[in-house]
Design an enzyme around this catalytic site. Structure first.
Site, mmCIF file in Angstrom:
data_model
loop_
_atom_site.group_PDB
_atom_site.id
_atom_site.type_symbol
_atom_site.label_atom_id
_atom_site.label_comp_id
_atom_site.label_asym_id
_atom_site.label_seq_id
_atom_site.Cartn_x
_atom_site.Cartn_y
_atom_site.Cartn_z
ATOM 1 C CB SER A 120 -2.238 -7.996 9.796
ATOM 2 O OG SER A 120 -2.441 -6.737 9.084
ATOM 3 C CE LYS A 121 -1.317 -13.693 4.182
ATOM 4 N NZ LYS A 121 -2.146 -14.637 4.669
ATOM 5 N NE ARG A 122 -4.916 -3.625 8.277
ATOM 6 C CZ ARG A 122 -5.512 -3.368 9.247
ATOM 7 N NH1 ARG A 122 -6.815 -3.266 9.493
ATOM 8 N NH2 ARG A 122 -4.628 -3.922 10.416
ATOM 9 C CG PHE A 123 2.627 -4.351 7.460
ATOM 10 C CD1 PHE A 123 3.266 -3.295 8.094
ATOM 11 C CD2 PHE A 123 3.577 -5.568 7.178
ATOM 12 C CE1 PHE A 123 4.737 -2.960 7.903
ATOM 13 C CE2 PHE A 123 4.895 -5.043 7.192
ATOM 14 C CZ PHE A 123 5.463 -4.126 7.694
ATOM 15 N N GLY A 124 1.313 -5.520 4.396
ATOM 16 C CA GLY A 124 2.178 -5.888 3.356
ATOM 17 C C GLY A 124 2.659 -7.089 3.710
#
Ligand code: GLU
Length: 489
Positions: free
Chosen positions: A253-257
């Protein structure tokens, strides 16, 4: 099913192409290549509220970056067009009418308030959420009448008895309890179809033989199979690709990078490295092969070597592959990349075009040393124009602040370089002069070399020192060494 294999990449234009979407497209592409079939590109834009301007172009660009080509699509046309769902509304309405005529779809007038309350009640009672079928009971004639003045959606009447079983080409036979299904929406109040209806109609019209898609759609299998059955259409083969997960097993997800495919391009990953990396996310050739080219992948890919369990998106692995593919480039191809990336990334005050000879001389020095192309400018900056100012401390950073050693080093280096005659200037005499410092200083080169790195490049490490000094030219090299010495005074 007869005829050639046809599969489709069907992204929704809701933002930048996701790296997981690119993996899906790559597997579809390889599948049709290996089977002599065709890849169709279809834009699924029926959720108008999620539409993002520019997404379609971003999707094209991401696919082309990896060399994925499609035989039919919005931009190239084809016999089953249009290939953008918002341009196919009549087709969905015609099938919706047919499903109503067959008693498999009905109008639903339940308000969003009622549905919200229903969901709450179900939650409270520990029941699975889902529509309770209230509007099934409305007489179709009366429903048509009401629909003239009241907003409504169209729902598909699910058969909730028994089980749905179908073979997934990756997972084998999968089974779902029909009692857990509900009557889902196929046409929304705005007259747009939902994914389920649009996909059904399009996959049928476009003669899709293999639906290869992300795992998140697996649970929609029963809905889709009942839709096919209701229309008396043969269902295609299904293959649900494994999830991509981070180190902790969470879905990317976006949180991952970075999840936007083209961000990887813009950070300096080569398409051949990205293809190699994605190819092995969920698929393997055998128990040892780790490198593959596009051509090979397209020749040997089979769905039965795709595994159902999640694939770890290991950026370190991607970095290693990128380094590998960088080193595998021919000198000429590499030089072209170097020129392009230096032009992109060097500061604007450095005059363009960059000297081709200098770029050509630098390129081989860089090829062994970078993991990503966006590192090139940082390593090369020192050779183009003036050295940006740096603090005196940097000169002794790698030698524990030993100013005395730094001073001795520079005091020895300056005359040694001066001793190389201008006419003799070149790598070999420069190397001989600087290596000679070991005797003068009675120290191994590695003990003091960082001082010379900082003096000439402004950083304690970088591309090889002797080459760098030689490339700078005698006057500039001496000026930098003297400048460094002055900082220590
Ligand atoms: N539009 C869907 C998506 O972007 C397509 C799923 C499918 O391949 O059927 O996830």
């Amino acid at each position: 099913m007869t005829g050639p294999v046809r599969t489709r990449f069907a992204p929704s234009p809701t933002g930048e192409l996701h790296i997981g979407g690119l993996r899906t497209a790559l597997f579809q592409w390889a599948f049709v290549q290996a089977n002599g079939g065709e890849l169709i590109l279809r834009i699924e834009d029926t959720d108008q509220s999620r539409y993002v301007e520019g997404s379609v172009e971003n999707i094209y660009e991401g696919l082309r970056w990896l060399g994925i080509e499609w035989a039919e699509g919005p931009d190239v046309g084809g016999p089953h067009g249009p290939y953008t769902q918002s341009e196919r509304l009549e087709k969905y309405h015609a099938v919706a009418d047919e499903l109503r005529a067959r008693g498999r779809a009905y109008r639903c007038f339940c308000t969003s308030e009622r549905l919200a309350q229903l969901r709450k009640d179900q939650q409270k009672d520990g029941l699975a959420p889902g529509y309770d079928g209230r509007c099934r009971a409305v007489d179709p004639g009366e429903a048509d009448e009401r629909a003239r003045s009241e907003p409504s959606v169209l729902r598909f009447r699910m058969d909730r008895t028994g089980v749905t079983t179908f073979p997934d080409l990756i997972r084998g036979e999968v089974t779902f309890q029909n009692s857990l299904q509900d009557d889902f929406v196929i046409l929304k109040t705005d007259g747009f179809p939902t994914y389920h209806l649009a996909m059904l109609v399009d996959d049928h019209d476009m003669e899709i033989t293999h639906v290869i898609r992300a795992e998140e759609w697996l649970a929609s299998g029963p809905r889709h199979l009942q839709l096919y059955e209701a229309m008396d259409w043969p269902a295609p083969h299904f293959a649900h690709l494994p999830l991509l997960v981070d180190r902790d097993g969470r879905k990317l997800s976006k949180r991952f990078g970075d999840v936007a495919a083209l961000d990887y391009r813009d950070r300096g990953y080569l398409p051949e490295a990205m293809l190699n990396f994605l190819a092995f996310l969920g698929w393997s050739l055998d128990d040892h092969t780790t490198h593959i080219t596009a051509d090979e992948f397209a020749r040997v890919f089979t769905l039965d070597r795709v595994v159902p369990n999640p694939a770890f998106f290991d950026v370190e692995r991607l970095d290693a592959l990128n380094g590998h593919h960088i080193r595998a480039l021919t000198p000429a191809a590499w030089c072209e990349h170097v020129g392009e990336w230096l032009d992109r990334d060097l500061p604007a005050d450095i005059p363009r075009p960059l000297g081709a000879d200098l770029v050509a001389a630098l390129a081989p020095l860089l090829q062994e040393r970078v993991t990503r192309l966006d590192e090139l400018a940082g390593l090369s900056r020192f050779i183009f124009g003036e050295l940006p100012d740096y603090p005196a401390d940097l000169l002794t950073e790698r030698i524990k602040g030993d100013t005395e050693l730094a001073t001795r080093t520079l005091d020895a280096a300056i005359p040694a370089v001066e001793a190389v005659a201008p006419d003799d200037w070149g790598l070999e005499p420069v190397e001989a002069a600087l290596r000679g410092l070991q005797d003068t200083l009675d120290l191994k080169l590695r003990k003091f070399v960082s001082v010379l790195y900082v003096a000439t490049m402004g950083a304690p490490r970088g591309i090889p020192l002797f080459d760098s000094v030689a490339l700078l030219g005698r006057d500039e090299a001496l000026a930098r060494l003297r400048g460094a010495r002055a900082k220590l005074a």
